[in-house]
Design an enzyme around this catalytic site. Structure first.
Site, short mmCIF file in Angstrom:
data_model
loop_
_atom_site.label_atom_id
_atom_site.label_comp_id
_atom_site.label_asym_id
_atom_site.label_seq_id
_atom_site.Cartn_x
_atom_site.Cartn_y
_atom_site.Cartn_z
N GLN A 238 -6.58 -4.22 11.53
CA GLN A 238 -6.63 -3.09 10.98
C GLN A 238 -5.60 -2.37 10.05
O GLN A 238 -5.55 -1.79 9.10
CB GLN A 238 -6.56 -1.66 12.29
N GLU B 243 9.14 -0.20 -17.25
CA GLU B 243 10.14 -0.04 -15.88
C GLU B 243 9.45 0.02 -14.50
O GLU B 243 9.38 -0.67 -13.70
CB GLU B 243 11.19 0.83 -15.99
N SER C 141 -8.07 5.06 12.26
CA SER C 141 -7.67 4.39 10.83
C SER C 141 -8.63 5.20 9.83
O SER C 141 -8.64 4.86 8.76
CB SER C 141 -8.15 2.68 11.06
N THR D 260 15.35 -19.57 -25.58
CA THR D 260 15.48 -20.32 -24.40
C THR D 260 17.01 -19.80 -23.76
O THR D 260 17.81 -19.75 -24.53
CB THR D 260 15.33 -21.71 -24.18
N HIS D 261 17.14 -19.75 -22.42
CA HIS D 261 18.25 -19.39 -21.77
C HIS D 261 18.52 -17.89 -22.47
O HIS D 261 19.62 -17.55 -22.46
CB HIS D 261 19.35 -20.01 -22.19
N TYR E 64 -10.94 -11.76 16.68
CA TYR E 64 -10.48 -10.24 16.18
C TYR E 64 -9.37 -9.62 17.19
O TYR E 64 -9.47 -9.81 18.35
CB TYR E 64 -11.78 -9.08 16.06
N LYS F 293 18.48 9.87 -25.39
CA LYS F 293 17.70 8.93 -24.37
C LYS F 293 16.31 8.85 -24.84
O LYS F 293 15.50 9.77 -24.53
CB LYS F 293 18.10 9.00 -22.87
N ASN G 5 13.69 6.43 -22.55
CA ASN G 5 13.39 5.47 -21.62
C ASN G 5 12.37 4.82 -21.83
O ASN G 5 10.91 5.52 -21.58
CB ASN G 5 14.07 5.93 -20.39
N ASN H 295 -16.66 -5.53 14.69
CA ASN H 295 -15.58 -6.47 14.19
C ASN H 295 -16.46 -7.28 12.63
O ASN H 295 -15.80 -7.49 11.69
CB ASN H 295 -15.36 -7.66 15.18
N SER I 35 16.02 11.64 -20.91
CA SER I 35 16.90 11.78 -19.88
C SER I 35 17.27 13.28 -19.54
O SER I 35 17.09 14.00 -20.60
CB SER I 35 18.05 10.99 -20.11
N1 ARG Z 1 -10.83 0.05 12.49
C1 ARG Z 1 -11.11 -1.23 12.89
C2 ARG Z 1 -10.24 -2.36 12.15
O1 ARG Z 1 -9.99 -1.59 10.85
C3 ARG Z 1 -12.47 -1.63 13.05
C4 ARG Z 1 -12.80 -2.87 14.07
C5 ARG Z 1 -12.57 -2.32 15.48
N2 ARG Z 1 -12.87 -3.21 16.38
C6 ARG Z 1 -12.54 -3.12 17.68
N3 ARG Z 1 -12.95 -4.27 18.32
N4 ARG Z 1 -11.54 -2.31 17.99
O2 ARG Z 1 -10.29 -3.42 12.27
#
Ligand code: ARG
Length: 461
Positions: A326, A294, A27, A159-160, A321, A287, A289, A114, A281
């Site tokens: 993640q 938007e 991650s 309204t509407h 956990y 145009k 826009n 965790n 455009s």
């Molecule tokens: N990268 C993990 C997360 O975002 C960190 C915690 C990982 N904990 C574990 N027990 N593998 O949640």
């Protein structure tokens, strides 16, 4: 199978992680965004460990200096992130051990990733909510200024999407202001509720070290340590609450956008959105826009999508956990980015919106916007409201047939519907008279709107 070595947590494994699994489970590419908060959390944790005698002062000094060095490296963009270390937490810890040796290996005492990650996201969101509130306030101030300019500008209220009654443009702007006030309250409220420290929950059950959870909470500016270790490492309500508040805010900006887009069209022609906030455009030379509104309208769907993703992420997770969690990062980060960008675009654009007053006025003259005023006039003359409603209906029909507004009917024509009608009726049939008469709290009268703006300004400061 491709193999890798040297993971912080790998001694138990006879086989190294599969190369693709390593990429799949990592991650760090996105959670490195929480590096500053991770370091902040580690310093607080280590300080607490030293205070309770688990680390020596010399070890703490090494850890704090090492982390400060890592922080600088990250800020300079020189830190080498590696997916071999999976996430932001292990990257920083591994680097710390490279830098200071054995003391670095002691940082994780009495802690788990965790409670560490739960701490980091809370710190991160707390910081980001502060920035979001700053941008939100900038937008609110821009709305107040525009409302001040247009406290007396008359436009049709709908309204509407049918012309209903005349209102002032300032009053309409203040409706948007009110929505944003509630959004700011929701976000502040969310920030208060998430400001509880998970540190000390460790993996799920707490830790056997004589930790001081009050101290680590206090060092990080949390209001208190959390009450239950299992809940602390698994709860992501705060992320759901944040994205829910963000979705509501985006829904408001989307409504705001929808009106600006309609009003900028040739059919309404109520406002001009300056060129700097529009694009042309590639094929139609004429145009212009309204891209900014938007896009904001479109991005509201994206944020609501993140809310749905987080709800689905959590709905079937057993305590405590799970790695599923993640997956909370990217929706949170993208929600923060989207909100900040949309608020910024709006806060920059609103001061430059130009109201086409004559067009607004002309539109309010169409559609018999003062019909209710005529009915109320008749009630003041002694008629029951339903009877007055009936009489005005007949007058409107004459107006429709002869293509005239009520104020353009002659006195004798009006009197043919009710003898109670006198010369002064034209005061209530005028748009100015209509809006001025709605002068109670929350009404559209120019003076009331100015008062509301003044109150709002004081509230914001
Ligand atoms: N990268 C993990 C997360 O975002 C960190 C915690 C990982 N904990 C574990 N027990 N593998 O949640």
């Amino acid at each position: 199978m491709n193999v890798n070595t040297q993971k912080l947590s790998s001694a138990r494994f006879a086989q190294a992680t599969d190369a693709f699994v390593e990429i799949f489970t990592a991650s760090v590419d996105f959670d490195k965004r929480m590096a500053q908060q991770d370091i902040q959390g580690s310093i607080a944790h280590a300080t607490m460990l030293c205070r309770v005698g688990v680390l020596t002062q010399a070890e703490l000094d090494l850890i704090v200096n090492g982390l400060a060095q890592i922080r600088d490296e990250i800020e300079r963009g020189e830190f080498e992130w590696s997916i071999k270390q999976e996430d932001v937490h292990m990257n920083i810890e591994a680097k710390l051990t490279d830098l200071i040796g054995i003391a670095g290996k002691k940082l994780h005492t009495g802690r788990s990733r965790n409670d560490q990650v739960a701490t980091d996201i809370r710190l991160y969101l707390r910081d980001e909510i502060t920035s979001i509130l700053v941008e939100l306030k900038r937008l609110q101030l821009a709305i107040l200024t525009l409302a001040q300019t247009h406290a007396e500008t008359i436009m049709p209220g709908f309204t509407h999407l049918q012309v209903a009654q005349p209102i002032t443009f300032g009053h309409h702007l203040m409706a948007w202001f009110e929505m944003l006030c509630r959004d700011a309250e929701r976000l502040s409220d969310c920030s208060k509720r998430l400001n509880v420290s998970p540190l000390g929950a460790a993996a799920l059950a707490g830790t056997s070290y004589p930790i001081d959870r009050h101290l680590s909470a206090q060092l990080l500016g949390f209001s208190r340590p959390s009450n239950n270790s299992l809940d602390s490492v698994s709860d992501r309500d705060f992320a759901i609450e944040f994205t829910a508040s963000a979705s509501i805010l985006m829904m408001h900006l989307s409504r705001f956008s929808e009106e600006l887009i309609l009003w900028a069209s040739a059919q309404f022609d109520f406002i001009d959105i300056p060129d700097a906030f529009c694009t042309g455009s590639s094929i139609m030379p004429q145009k212009k826009n309204p891209d900014v509104p938007e896009l904001v309208r479109g991005k509201s769907g994206r944020v609501t999508g993140h809310l749905m993703a987080l709800l689905m992420l959590m709905k079937s997770q057993p305590l405590a956990y799970n790695k599923d969690n993640q997956e909370d990062k990217e929706p949170i980060f993208d929600t923060v980015d989207t909100l900040l960008n949309c608020l910024r675009a709006y806060a920059d654009m609103v001061p430059h919106l130009v109201a086409k007053k004559e067009n607004m006025y002309r539109a309010a003259k169409q559609g018999f916007a003062t019909a209710t005023d005529l009915a109320d006039y008749l009630v003041r003359k002694g008629l029951a409201f339903r009877d007055a409603h009936e009489i005005v209906g007949l007058a409107v029909r004459l107006g429709v047939e002869t293509k005239r507004d009520l104020s353009e009917l002659s006195l004798s024509e009006l009197q043919s519907f009710s003898a109670l009608i006198g010369e002064e009726v034209f005061d209530v049939l005028s748009l100015e008279g209509s809006v001025a008469s709605r002068s109670h709290i929350g009404g559209t009268a120019p003076n009331t709107v100015k008062f509301a703006i003044e109150n709002a300004r004081q509230q914001l400061n």
